[in-house]
Design a protein around this motif. Structure first.
Motif, PDB file in Angstrom:
ATOM      1  N   VAL A 238       0.776  -1.141  -0.049  1.00 39.23           N
ATOM      2  CA  VAL A 238       0.118   0.058   0.023  1.00 39.23           C
ATOM      3  C   VAL A 238       0.820   1.109  -0.064  1.00 39.23           C
ATOM      4  CG1 VAL A 238      -2.031   1.144   1.146  1.00 39.23           C
ATOM      5  CG2 VAL A 238      -1.805  -1.297   1.246  1.00 39.23           C
ATOM      6  N   GLU A 239       0.728   2.035  -1.072  1.00 45.54           N
ATOM      7  CA  GLU A 239       1.718   3.035  -1.216  1.00 45.54           C
ATOM      8  C   GLU A 239       0.879   4.498  -1.095  1.00 45.54           C
ATOM      9  OE1 GLU A 239       3.740   2.705  -4.742  1.00 45.54           O
ATOM     10  OE2 GLU A 239       5.117   1.123  -3.840  1.00 45.54           O
ATOM     11  N   THR A 240      -0.564   4.522  -1.448  1.00 40.15           N
ATOM     12  CA  THR A 240      -1.206   5.970  -1.300  1.00 40.15           C
ATOM     13  C   THR A 240      -2.388   5.670  -0.364  1.00 40.15           C
ATOM     14  OG1 THR A 240      -2.533   5.284  -3.246  1.00 40.15           O
ATOM     15  CG2 THR A 240      -0.380   6.283  -3.701  1.00 40.15           C
ATOM     16  N   GLU A 241      -2.705   6.976   0.160  1.00 35.08           N
ATOM     17  CA  GLU A 241      -4.000   7.129   1.010  1.00 35.08           C
ATOM     18  C   GLU A 241      -5.142   6.682   0.275  1.00 35.08           C
ATOM     19  OE1 GLU A 241      -3.830  11.008   2.585  1.00 35.08           O
ATOM     20  OE2 GLU A 241      -2.097  10.375   4.039  1.00 35.08           O
ATOM     21  N   ALA A 242      -5.227   6.838  -1.058  1.00 36.18           N
ATOM     22  CA  ALA A 242      -6.350   6.659  -2.160  1.00 36.18           C
ATOM     23  C   ALA A 242      -6.419   4.836  -1.895  1.00 36.18           C
ATOM     24  CB  ALA A 242      -6.092   6.991  -3.445  1.00 36.18           C
ATOM     25  N   GLN A 243      -5.404   4.386  -2.003  1.00 33.33           N
ATOM     26  CA  GLN A 243      -5.346   2.838  -2.053  1.00 33.33           C
ATOM     27  C   GLN A 243      -5.881   2.200  -0.815  1.00 33.33           C
ATOM     28  OE1 GLN A 243      -1.124   2.016  -3.047  1.00 33.33           O
ATOM     29  NE2 GLN A 243      -1.649   2.074  -5.142  1.00 33.33           N
ATOM     30  N   GLN A 244      -5.373   2.918   0.313  1.00 35.41           N
ATOM     31  CA  GLN A 244      -5.951   2.600   1.655  1.00 35.41           C
ATOM     32  C   GLN A 244      -7.488   2.731   1.709  1.00 35.41           C
ATOM     33  OE1 GLN A 244      -4.560   4.846   4.975  1.00 35.41           O
ATOM     34  NE2 GLN A 244      -4.919   3.229   6.432  1.00 35.41           N
ATOM     35  N   ALA A 245      -7.861   4.077   1.253  1.00 36.74           N
ATOM     36  CA  ALA A 245      -9.418   4.232   1.496  1.00 36.74           C
ATOM     37  C   ALA A 245      -9.870   3.239   0.611  1.00 36.74           C
ATOM     38  CB  ALA A 245      -9.545   5.639   0.880  1.00 36.74           C
ATOM     39  N   TRP A 246      -9.724   2.954  -0.615  1.00 39.72           N
ATOM     40  CA  TRP A 246     -10.333   1.877  -1.379  1.00 39.72           C
ATOM     41  C   TRP A 246     -10.345   0.742  -0.646  1.00 39.72           C
ATOM     42  CZ3 TRP A 246     -10.427  -2.803  -3.276  1.00 39.72           C
ATOM     43  CH2 TRP A 246     -11.100  -3.187  -4.377  1.00 39.72           C
ATOM     44  N   LEU A 247      -9.163   0.248  -0.142  1.00 39.55           N
ATOM     45  CA  LEU A 247      -9.474  -1.025   0.831  1.00 39.55           C
ATOM     46  C   LEU A 247     -10.196  -1.172   1.990  1.00 39.55           C
ATOM     47  CD1 LEU A 247      -5.462  -1.534   0.468  1.00 39.55           C
ATOM     48  CD2 LEU A 247      -7.304  -3.329  -0.327  1.00 39.55           C
ATOM     49  N   MET A 248     -10.075  -0.110   2.543  1.00 38.68           N
ATOM     50  CA  MET A 248     -11.031   0.281   3.941  1.00 38.68           C
ATOM     51  C   MET A 248     -12.563   0.063   3.276  1.00 38.68           C
ATOM     52  SD  MET A 248      -9.367   1.918   6.889  1.00 38.68           S
ATOM     53  CE  MET A 248      -8.966   3.494   6.613  1.00 38.68           C
ATOM     54  N   ALA A 249     -12.872   0.779   2.316  1.00 32.92           N
ATOM     55  CA  ALA A 249     -14.323   0.738   1.778  1.00 32.92           C
ATOM     56  C   ALA A 249     -14.696  -0.712   1.501  1.00 32.92           C
ATOM     57  CB  ALA A 249     -14.430   1.798   0.591  1.00 32.92           C
ATOM     58  N   HIS A 250     -13.824  -1.423   0.967  1.00 33.49           N
ATOM     59  CA  HIS A 250     -14.061  -2.821   0.516  1.00 33.49           C
ATOM     60  C   HIS A 250     -13.915  -4.102   1.575  1.00 33.49           C
ATOM     61  CE1 HIS A 250     -14.043  -0.508  -3.235  1.00 33.49           C
ATOM     62  NE2 HIS A 250     -15.125  -1.396  -3.774  1.00 33.49           N
ATOM     63  N   GLY A 251     -13.540  -3.322   2.901  1.00 32.43           N
ATOM     64  CA  GLY A 251     -13.590  -4.499   4.018  1.00 32.43           C
ATOM     65  C   GLY A 251     -12.035  -5.007   4.459  1.00 32.43           C
ATOM     66  N   CYS A 252     -11.182  -4.260   4.106  1.00 34.83           N
ATOM     67  CA  CYS A 252      -9.811  -4.738   4.364  1.00 34.83           C
ATOM     68  C   CYS A 252      -9.155  -3.501   5.306  1.00 34.83           C
ATOM     69  CB  CYS A 252      -8.891  -4.979   3.237  1.00 34.83           C
ATOM     70  SG  CYS A 252      -7.119  -5.262   3.855  1.00 34.83           S
ATOM     71  N   HIS A 253      -8.751  -4.081   6.523  1.00 39.06           N
ATOM     72  CA  HIS A 253      -8.486  -2.936   7.648  1.00 39.06           C
ATOM     73  C   HIS A 253      -6.914  -3.308   7.989  1.00 39.06           C
ATOM     74  CE1 HIS A 253     -12.400  -1.582   7.666  1.00 39.06           C
ATOM     75  NE2 HIS A 253     -13.033  -2.865   7.638  1.00 39.06           N
ATOM     76  N   ALA A 254      -6.368  -4.000   7.539  1.00 41.45           N
ATOM     77  CA  ALA A 254      -4.911  -4.166   7.717  1.00 41.45           C
ATOM     78  C   ALA A 254      -3.732  -4.191   6.730  1.00 41.45           C
ATOM     79  CB  ALA A 254      -4.762  -5.675   8.434  1.00 41.45           C
ATOM     80  N   PHE A 255      -2.989  -3.339   7.080  1.00 44.76           N
ATOM     81  CA  PHE A 255      -2.065  -2.916   5.832  1.00 44.76           C
ATOM     82  C   PHE A 255      -0.667  -2.854   6.070  1.00 44.76           C
ATOM     83  CE2 PHE A 255      -5.767  -0.328   6.625  1.00 44.76           C
ATOM     84  CZ  PHE A 255      -6.590  -0.580   5.456  1.00 44.76           C
ATOM     85  N   GLN A 256       0.251  -2.999   4.938  1.00 44.04           N
ATOM     86  CA  GLN A 256       1.649  -2.925   5.030  1.00 44.04           C
ATOM     87  C   GLN A 256       2.044  -2.235   3.659  1.00 44.04           C
ATOM     88  OE1 GLN A 256       3.468  -6.831   5.508  1.00 44.04           O
ATOM     89  NE2 GLN A 256       5.445  -6.177   4.973  1.00 44.04           N
ATOM     90  N   GLY A 257       2.943  -1.708   3.676  1.00 44.54           N
ATOM     91  CA  GLY A 257       3.205  -0.735   2.656  1.00 44.54           C
ATOM     92  C   GLY A 257       4.177   0.458   2.940  1.00 44.54           C
ATOM     93  N   TYR A 258       4.592   1.175   1.862  1.00 46.50           N
ATOM     94  CA  TYR A 258       5.430   2.137   2.086  1.00 46.50           C
ATOM     95  C   TYR A 258       4.859   3.631   2.758  1.00 46.50           C
ATOM     96  CZ  TYR A 258       8.941  -0.006  -1.080  1.00 46.50           C
ATOM     97  OH  TYR A 258       9.938  -0.975  -1.576  1.00 46.50           O
ATOM     98  N   LEU A 259       3.421   3.454   2.390  1.00 45.20           N
ATOM     99  CA  LEU A 259       2.756   4.457   3.229  1.00 45.20           C
ATOM    100  C   LEU A 259       2.851   4.650   4.614  1.00 45.20           C
ATOM    101  CD1 LEU A 259       0.397   6.651   2.798  1.00 45.20           C
ATOM    102  CD2 LEU A 259      -1.029   4.832   2.799  1.00 45.20           C
ATOM    103  N   PHE A 260       3.068   3.462   5.268  1.00 45.88           N
ATOM    104  CA  PHE A 260       3.211   3.167   6.649  1.00 45.88           C
ATOM    105  C   PHE A 260       4.532   3.229   7.095  1.00 45.88           C
ATOM    106  CE2 PHE A 260      -0.721   1.403   4.877  1.00 45.88           C
ATOM    107  CZ  PHE A 260      -1.529   2.401   5.399  1.00 45.88           C
ATOM    108  N   GLY A 261       5.275   2.617   6.228  1.00 43.43           N
ATOM    109  CA  GLY A 261       6.817   2.607   6.441  1.00 43.43           C
ATOM    110  C   GLY A 261       7.519   1.493   5.579  1.00 43.43           C
ATOM    111  N   ARG A 262       8.759   1.831   5.428  1.00 41.82           N
ATOM    112  CA  ARG A 262       9.756   1.031   4.747  1.00 41.82           C
ATOM    113  C   ARG A 262      10.381   0.045   5.585  1.00 41.82           C
ATOM    114  NH1 ARG A 262      11.307   2.707  -0.908  1.00 41.82           N
ATOM    115  NH2 ARG A 262      10.038   4.528  -1.317  1.00 41.82           N
ATOM    116  N   PRO A 263      11.050  -0.901   5.208  1.00 39.98           N
ATOM    117  CA  PRO A 263      11.596  -2.134   5.913  1.00 39.98           C
ATOM    118  C   PRO A 263      12.953  -0.997   6.428  1.00 39.98           C
ATOM    119  CG  PRO A 263      11.285  -2.950   3.829  1.00 39.98           C
ATOM    120  CD  PRO A 263      10.893  -1.594   3.675  1.00 39.98           C
ATOM    121  N   VAL A 264      12.973  -1.252   7.948  1.00 39.66           N
ATOM    122  CA  VAL A 264      14.104  -0.483   8.624  1.00 39.66           C
ATOM    123  C   VAL A 264      14.738  -1.585   9.383  1.00 39.66           C
ATOM    124  CG1 VAL A 264      13.196   1.743   8.183  1.00 39.66           C
ATOM    125  CG2 VAL A 264      12.601   0.400  10.311  1.00 39.66           C
TER     126      VAL A 264
END
Ligand code: C2E
Ligand code: CA
Ligand code: CA
Ligand code: CA
Length: 279
Positions: A238-264
């Motif tokens: 998940v890289e953008t807020e728009a992707q996250q919003a779409w996913l939430m609207a469709h029932g997915c509420h757990a995320f991983q992706g550069y939007l929230f943080g890269r591997p560190v």
């Protein structure tokens, strides 16, 4: 004459020779990497609908003396074809389990799960369970915080063996996530027969979810499938807020992706977790 010269070049291609030489060198270096302590684990956050950290995925890095941090795409296939993946995979699991064992003393960090990628080749080894249980025994990791990420290819052959191993590990409290869901070539029938806990929607679908109707349909059916099979669902890449919003609207509420943080590194992930808990 020009044409035949080009033809000859194709047969005595110095770049092919160079590529072969590079591969042989890489393999020799990979064999030394464990001894030389060049493996590192990076951690990428997984978040809930509020953006709070719920876990991390452990991702392997190779700290090469000259080339710096090398990405797994460059060496995982070679680790697999040489069989080195068994020892390196054991190192990864051990490192992640030690981390979990250290985190039990922190109120915030002890809540996190660590997801560890398991190569299908490693999983199919006859001594896989024994090795994993040894790691569990001497690290004393809280196994309820451990998730193993497996891929569909594991279930194409020797499905009963895979299932038995999964059941043994689940009896210890370990959970299973099915990685890269939808990119494999197996039928869906196995989903009902395997003791999975989570489906991970592959990033190739997530990243095109707003542009491609077909990808949106695949993601929607994956979410529906997870719901009806009573499995957790997480979207990766998940890289953008728009992707996250779409996913939430469709029932997915757990995320991983550069939007929230890269591997560190582990210290960076610990700092991020404690910064979040102060807010
Ligand atoms: P994967 O398991 O699908 O891991 C997710 C990959 O996507 C990671 O690449 C991660 O850095 C990247 N990623 C995460 N969020 C985003 C995003 O928002 N956008 C984009 N473009 N990429 C994102 P990485 O770390 O290079 O790892 C690549 C693959 O190497 C992994 O894919 C996994 O299949 C393999 N791998 C990594 N560590 C291990 C390991 O310890 N054992 C085994 N067997 N395989 C591993
Ligand atoms: Ca993964
Ligand atoms: Ca994945
Ligand atoms: Ca992948």
């Amino acid at each position: 004459a020009k044409g035949s010269g080009r033809q000859a070049l194709r047969f005595f291609d110095p770049s092919m020779q160079a590529a072969l030489h590079a591969k042989v060198k890489l393999e020799a270096e990979l064999r030394q990497a464990l001894e030389n302590q060049q493996w590192r684990l990076h951690y990428q956050p997984q978040v809930d609908r509020h953006g709070s950290f719920t876990g991390v995925e452990a991702l392997l890095r190779w700290e090469h003396p000259e080339r710096g941090l090398v990405s797994p795409a460059e060496f995982i296939p070679l680790l697999e074809s040489t069989g080195l993946i068994n020892d390196v995979g054991e190192w990864v699991l051990e490192e992640a389990c030690q981390q979990l064992a250290r985190w039990v003393y922190s109120p915030q960090l002890s809540q996190l799960t660590i997801s560890v990628n398991i190569s299908p080749l490693q999983f199919r080894e006859t001594d896989f369970l024994t090795r994993v249980e040894q790691v569990f025994h001497h690290t004393q990791a809280p196994l309820a915080q451990l998730k193993l990420e497996v891929t569909e290819s594991l279930f194409v052959e020797a499905r009963d063996d895979a299932r038995d191993k999964m059941l043994s590990l689940k009896a210890l409290g370990v959970r299973f996530s099915l990685d890269d869901f939808g990119t494999g070539y197996s039928s869906l029938a196995y989903l009902a027969q395997l003791p999975l806990d989570q489906l991970k929607i592959d990033q190739s679908f997530v990243q095109q979810v707003l542009e491609s109707k077909a990808n949106a349909a695949i993601v929607e059916s994956t979410i529906a499938l997870a719901k009806s099979l009573n499995l957790d669902i997480i979207a990766e890449g998940v890289e953008t807020e728009a992707q996250q919003a779409w996913l939430m609207a469709h029932g997915c509420h757990a995320f991983q992706g550069y939007l929230f943080g890269r591997p560190v590194s582990v210290s960076d992930i610990e700092a991020a977790v404690s910064a979040q808990s102060r807010h």
